[in-house]
Design an enzyme around this catalytic site. Structure first.
Site, PDB file in Angstrom:
ATOM      1  N   HIS A  14      11.119  -1.304 -28.440  1.00 36.71           N
ATOM      2  CA  HIS A  14      10.971  -0.251 -29.465  1.00 36.71           C
ATOM      3  C   HIS A  14      11.866  -0.489 -30.683  1.00 36.71           C
ATOM      4  O   HIS A  14      11.668   0.139 -31.726  1.00 36.71           O
ATOM      5  CB  HIS A  14      11.319   1.125 -28.888  1.00 36.71           C
ATOM      6  CG  HIS A  14      10.350   1.608 -27.854  1.00 36.71           C
ATOM      7  ND1 HIS A  14       8.991   1.659 -28.065  1.00 36.71           N
ATOM      8  CD2 HIS A  14      10.543   2.053 -26.583  1.00 36.71           C
ATOM      9  CE1 HIS A  14       8.381   2.121 -26.973  1.00 36.71           C
ATOM     10  NE2 HIS A  14       9.308   2.366 -26.060  1.00 36.71           N
ATOM     11  N   ASP A  43       4.249  -2.683 -20.943  1.00 38.43           N
ATOM     12  CA  ASP A  43       5.000  -1.426 -20.784  1.00 38.43           C
ATOM     13  C   ASP A  43       4.066  -0.275 -21.165  1.00 38.43           C
ATOM     14  O   ASP A  43       3.193  -0.431 -22.017  1.00 38.43           O
ATOM     15  CB  ASP A  43       6.221  -1.464 -21.709  1.00 38.43           C
ATOM     16  CG  ASP A  43       7.152  -0.284 -21.515  1.00 38.43           C
ATOM     17  OD1 ASP A  43       8.190  -0.459 -20.860  1.00 38.43           O
ATOM     18  OD2 ASP A  43       6.844   0.810 -22.048  1.00 38.43           O
ATOM     19  N   HIS A  45       4.576   2.263 -22.849  1.00 36.69           N
ATOM     20  CA  HIS A  45       4.772   2.720 -24.228  1.00 36.69           C
ATOM     21  C   HIS A  45       4.398   1.611 -25.216  1.00 36.69           C
ATOM     22  O   HIS A  45       4.466   0.426 -24.881  1.00 36.69           O
ATOM     23  CB  HIS A  45       6.238   3.143 -24.430  1.00 36.69           C
ATOM     24  CG  HIS A  45       6.685   4.194 -23.466  1.00 36.69           C
ATOM     25  ND1 HIS A  45       7.432   3.904 -22.339  1.00 36.69           N
ATOM     26  CD2 HIS A  45       6.466   5.525 -23.455  1.00 36.69           C
ATOM     27  CE1 HIS A  45       7.654   5.029 -21.667  1.00 36.69           C
ATOM     28  NE2 HIS A  45       7.083   6.022 -22.318  1.00 36.69           N
ATOM     29  N   ASP A  95       6.585   1.117 -16.193  1.00 34.18           N
ATOM     30  CA  ASP A  95       6.378   2.560 -16.349  1.00 34.18           C
ATOM     31  C   ASP A  95       4.904   2.939 -16.471  1.00 34.18           C
ATOM     32  O   ASP A  95       4.582   4.115 -16.644  1.00 34.18           O
ATOM     33  CB  ASP A  95       7.194   3.126 -17.523  1.00 34.18           C
ATOM     34  CG  ASP A  95       7.221   2.212 -18.725  1.00 34.18           C
ATOM     35  OD1 ASP A  95       6.441   1.233 -18.758  1.00 34.18           O
ATOM     36  OD2 ASP A  95       8.019   2.480 -19.649  1.00 34.18           O
TER      37      ASP A  95
HETATM   38 ZN    ZN Z   1       8.260   2.094 -21.623  1.00 33.65          ZN
END
Ligand code: ZN
Length: 366
Positions: A139, A176, A178, A264
């Site tokens: 991120h 991931d 996200h 995740d």
């Molecule tokens: Zn994540």
């Protein structure tokens, strides 16, 4: 040839304090445990040891990345900002990203771990590698640490592969849950890096990771997002690999594949609403390994990102490492039989619709 493995005890000493999952405690939020705490990663490493697989992996020793290496991706102001908070002993890098004393040095060690993993793979010291590093990185943008990430480990490793090891074309495949917004942003106008992210639609960051985000300038066409609907399971992920990821890699012909690897998307993760299983991650790893064998001498390096189920992430990690190394251990995923019976584990029509829309981007790649 063996699989390399990067780990260091200090990765577990990065302090995210007593936040309540992702919120700072206060008079309306009881102090708790931050979602990005050491336990999940510790338990991944522990299960590797208990399974016996750790003994079969080649330990790759991490080192602190130099400021010069980190500055290939980040602004000096950002690097200074993280260092100042760390030296002060407590603060938030920007949003949801607390850090503590020593976190700057540990983040350098995480970036350096990613570099060393890539270095060992490209130099042929190992067949492939997994860097179980912390804090995560996907991120973090050029000038902002966010979403528990301080420095963009995978992106820093990409630049090492290009500037030091002389590679021209690198692909990242981020699974991931996200969106890999930082990796995307860093290489958005750069055709020398193909960035692909499979993630839960509009989860984190907000309004990030849509199909329309396809790169800009010379990098147009070289960023591919597959924003899967919540509830997507192994069937959807495998279909996304078959219809988007593998065809894109075949067209792009990378010399190295880097996987920002988060668990995740697992079916019992507290921060995601997907239904991936350890077997699902095993399938994706197998597909990627076959593609890498055809395209780039098998070169795959994975950098650890998220995964917040202490109980489940270790089994996903074990499955990925078993597949990377080609060694099945005696340990089976205890959740496997239960998850296999869940509804919706196969690809669903509304999931395939998104995947097919993303697949159109591959047709347009030059
Ligand atoms: Zn994540």
């Amino acid at each position: 040839m063996a699989t390399g493995f990067v780990f260091h005890e200090l990765y577990l000493w990065h302090n995210t304090w007593n936040w309540a999952q992702v919120f700072p405690p206060g008079l309306t939020v009881q102090p708790g445990t931050h979602a990005e705490n050491p336990e999940t990663k510790r338990r991944i490493r522990n299960l590797l040891e208990v399974s016996g697989l750790l003994d079969k992996l080649v330990a790759i020793k991490p080192r602190e990345a130099t400021v010069e290496e980190v500055a290939r991706v980040h602004t000096q102001a950002h690097i200074r900002h993280i260092r100042e908070i760390s030296d002060k002993g407590y603060g938030d890098a920007s949003q949801l990203t607390p850090l503590g004393s020593g976190s700057y040095e540990i983040a350098l060690l995480a970036a350096g771990g990613a570099i060393e993993a890539v270095d060992a793979v490209v130099k042929g010291k190992v067949a492939n590698a997994y860097a179980l590093i912390r804090p995560p990185g996907h991120h973090a943008t050029k000038d902002v640490g966010m979403g528990f990430c301080l420095f963009a480990n995978a992106a820093i490793a990409v630049r090492h592969a290009q500037k030091v090891l002389g590679l021209d074309r690198v692909a990242t495949v981020d699974w991931d849950v996200h969106h890999g917004n930082g990796t995307q942003a860093i290489f958005y106008d750069d055709p020398s890096v193909l960035t692909i992210s499979l993630h839960q639609d509009n989860l984190f960051p907000a309004a990030s990771g849509g199909i329309a985000e396809n790169g800009e300038g010379k990098g147009r066409g070289y960023n591919i997002n597959v924003p899967l609907p919540p509830g997507s399971g192994p069937g959807a992920y495998v279909a996304a690999f078959e219809r988007v990821v593998l065809p894109a890699l075949a067209r792009y012909k990378p010399e190295l594949i880097i996987v920002p690897s988060g668990f995740d998307a697992g079916g019992v993760d507290p921060l995601g609403r997907m239904m991936m299983s350890a077997e699902g991650y095993r399938s994706l790893t197998r597909m990627l390994k076959e593609a890498a064998a055809d395209l780039c001498n098998g070169r795959i390096a994975m950098t650890h990102e998220g995964g917040y189920s202490e109980m489940y992430a270790p089994y996903c990690g074990l499955a990925v490492l078993e597949e990377l190394s080609g060694r099945k251990t005696r340990i089976d995923d205890p959740w496997g039989p239960m998850m296999a019976q869940w509804g919706g584990m196969d690809a669903q029509p509304h999931q395939l619709a998104v995947i097919d829309e993303a697949a159109q981007l591959v047709q347009r790649m030059s």
